[in-house]
Design a protein around this motif. Structure first.
Motif, short mmCIF file in Angstrom:
data_model
loop_
_atom_site.label_atom_id
_atom_site.label_comp_id
_atom_site.label_asym_id
_atom_site.label_seq_id
_atom_site.Cartn_x
_atom_site.Cartn_y
_atom_site.Cartn_z
N VAL A 136 -1.17 39.03 28.95
CA VAL A 136 -0.20 39.09 29.89
C VAL A 136 0.46 39.67 29.35
O VAL A 136 1.52 40.85 30.35
CB VAL A 136 0.28 38.14 30.87
CG1 VAL A 136 -1.22 37.34 31.49
CG2 VAL A 136 0.93 36.88 29.89
N ALA A 137 1.81 39.86 28.38
CA ALA A 137 2.48 40.44 28.09
C ALA A 137 2.49 41.89 28.00
O ALA A 137 3.54 42.75 28.09
CB ALA A 137 2.61 40.36 26.69
N GLY A 138 1.24 42.94 28.03
CA GLY A 138 0.79 44.13 28.45
C GLY A 138 1.33 44.17 29.60
O GLY A 138 0.88 45.79 29.89
N GLN A 139 1.19 43.51 30.68
CA GLN A 139 0.73 44.05 31.83
C GLN A 139 2.00 43.51 32.78
O GLN A 139 2.30 44.07 34.19
CB GLN A 139 -0.29 42.80 32.63
CG GLN A 139 -2.00 43.05 31.88
CD GLN A 139 -2.55 42.38 32.77
OE1 GLN A 139 -2.75 42.51 33.62
NE2 GLN A 139 -3.38 41.56 31.74
N ILE A 140 3.56 42.69 32.27
CA ILE A 140 4.22 42.56 32.88
C ILE A 140 5.59 43.10 32.09
O ILE A 140 6.77 42.60 32.60
CB ILE A 140 3.74 40.94 33.28
CG1 ILE A 140 3.92 40.32 32.15
CG2 ILE A 140 2.74 40.44 34.61
CD1 ILE A 140 4.37 38.71 32.78
#
Ligand code: NAD
Length: 257
Positions: A136-140
């Protein structure tokens, strides 16, 4: 039960010693696959039923190639390695620019090394798949650890490039995106954050995790490594033969598109 017809297929799991990678290796073993692991730290030994656990660093193209050379053929490659900087990210200037190098080298260049090494093997057979564990860190734009977030954003993008390049060879490439999974990686994020807090504000790992999960997961619970194994096996199977270039979120709804 859905038969995935994976029996007898060969799977390379990169980062197979612990956490999600180990659960994925076990998942493919349960499907009757021949599973070969690669990991930096092989002390734990291979999970039961695996063909072996090869020691190496994904940041080294030579070491990844040496592993690939031990395999006569490969059907699926699953990249489960991921490291953080070990520092607490926000604001980003808490880190030094030099803190970025190793994270990018392992999480992004490591995956690129694996893709370069295995693509010719998959192309020559005209079938197969690759799967990259992202976050998720790479998307938000997660601030927790900026180099980690950027490495995962880069890997999501590379997944799409690789899927376009390999599609004509009937090789599929996808990304699997966890949110909060009960593994040692999460403990290191907690430890890096706590180290910066005054004693009175520090929380136990369980309290920290419970508060974070309440905030980010619409289902209010941890994700478990076996859930990624189930999805990885499905994505490797012919049931997923038209799924490529996708980032699949298993994160309790943390990211919704
Ligand atoms: N645990 C989570 O909550 C979470 C959340 C989002 C994304 N992810 C991602 O999922 C993947 C798996 O995470 P995990 O929680 O199982 O992590 P983990 O730390 O438990 O396992 C990672 C494995 O990679 C191996 N590894 C580390 N550096 C390596 C290197 N240079 N070369 C070879 N092997 C190396 C480790 O030895 C370990 O076995 C990672 O890509 C991670 O970024 C995890």
């Amino acid at each position: 039960m859905m038969d995935l017809h994976l029996k007898g297929q060969t799977v390379a799991v990169i980062g197979a010693a612990r956490g999600i990678g180990r659960a994925i290796a076990e998942g493919f073993v349960a499907e009757g696959c021949q599973v070969h692991g690669f990991d930096f730290n092989v002390q734990a030994g291979p999970a039961e039923g695996m063909r072996g656990l090869h020691q190496g660093d994904v940041a080294s193209l030579e070491q990844v190639r040496a592993f690939a050379d031990t395999l006569a053929e490969v059907d699926h490659v699953i990249f489960c390695v991921g490291v953080g900087s070990g520092k607490f990210g926000f604001p980003f200037w808490n880190l030094e620019p030099s803190d970025w190098s190793r994270v990018l080298e392992v999480n992004l260049i490591g995956a690129v090394n694996v893709a370069h090494t295995f693509a010719p093997k998959l192309i020559s057979r005209g079938k197969g798949s690759m799967l990259f564990l992202v976050s998720v860190a790479g998307q938000i734009g997660s601030q927790t650890d900026p180099p980690y977030s950027a490495s995962k954003a880069g890997l999501i993008n590379f997944t799409q490039c690789a899927a376009k390049d390999l599609g004509p060879y009937n090789v599929r490439v996808n990304a699997l995106s966890p949110g909060m999974v009960k593994t040692e990686l999460n403990q290191s994020i907690w430890a890096a954050g706590q180290a910066r807090l005054p004693e009175a504000q520090r929380q136990s790992f369980d309290d920290w995790a419970a508060e974070k999960i309440r905030k980010v997961s619409h289902l209010g619970r941890w994700q478990m490594p076996e859930e990624y194994a189930a999805m990885a096996c499905f994505l490797a199977s012919d049931h997923a033969k038209n799924i490529t270039g996708q980032t699949i979120n298993i994160d309790g709804g943390q990211v919704m598109r």
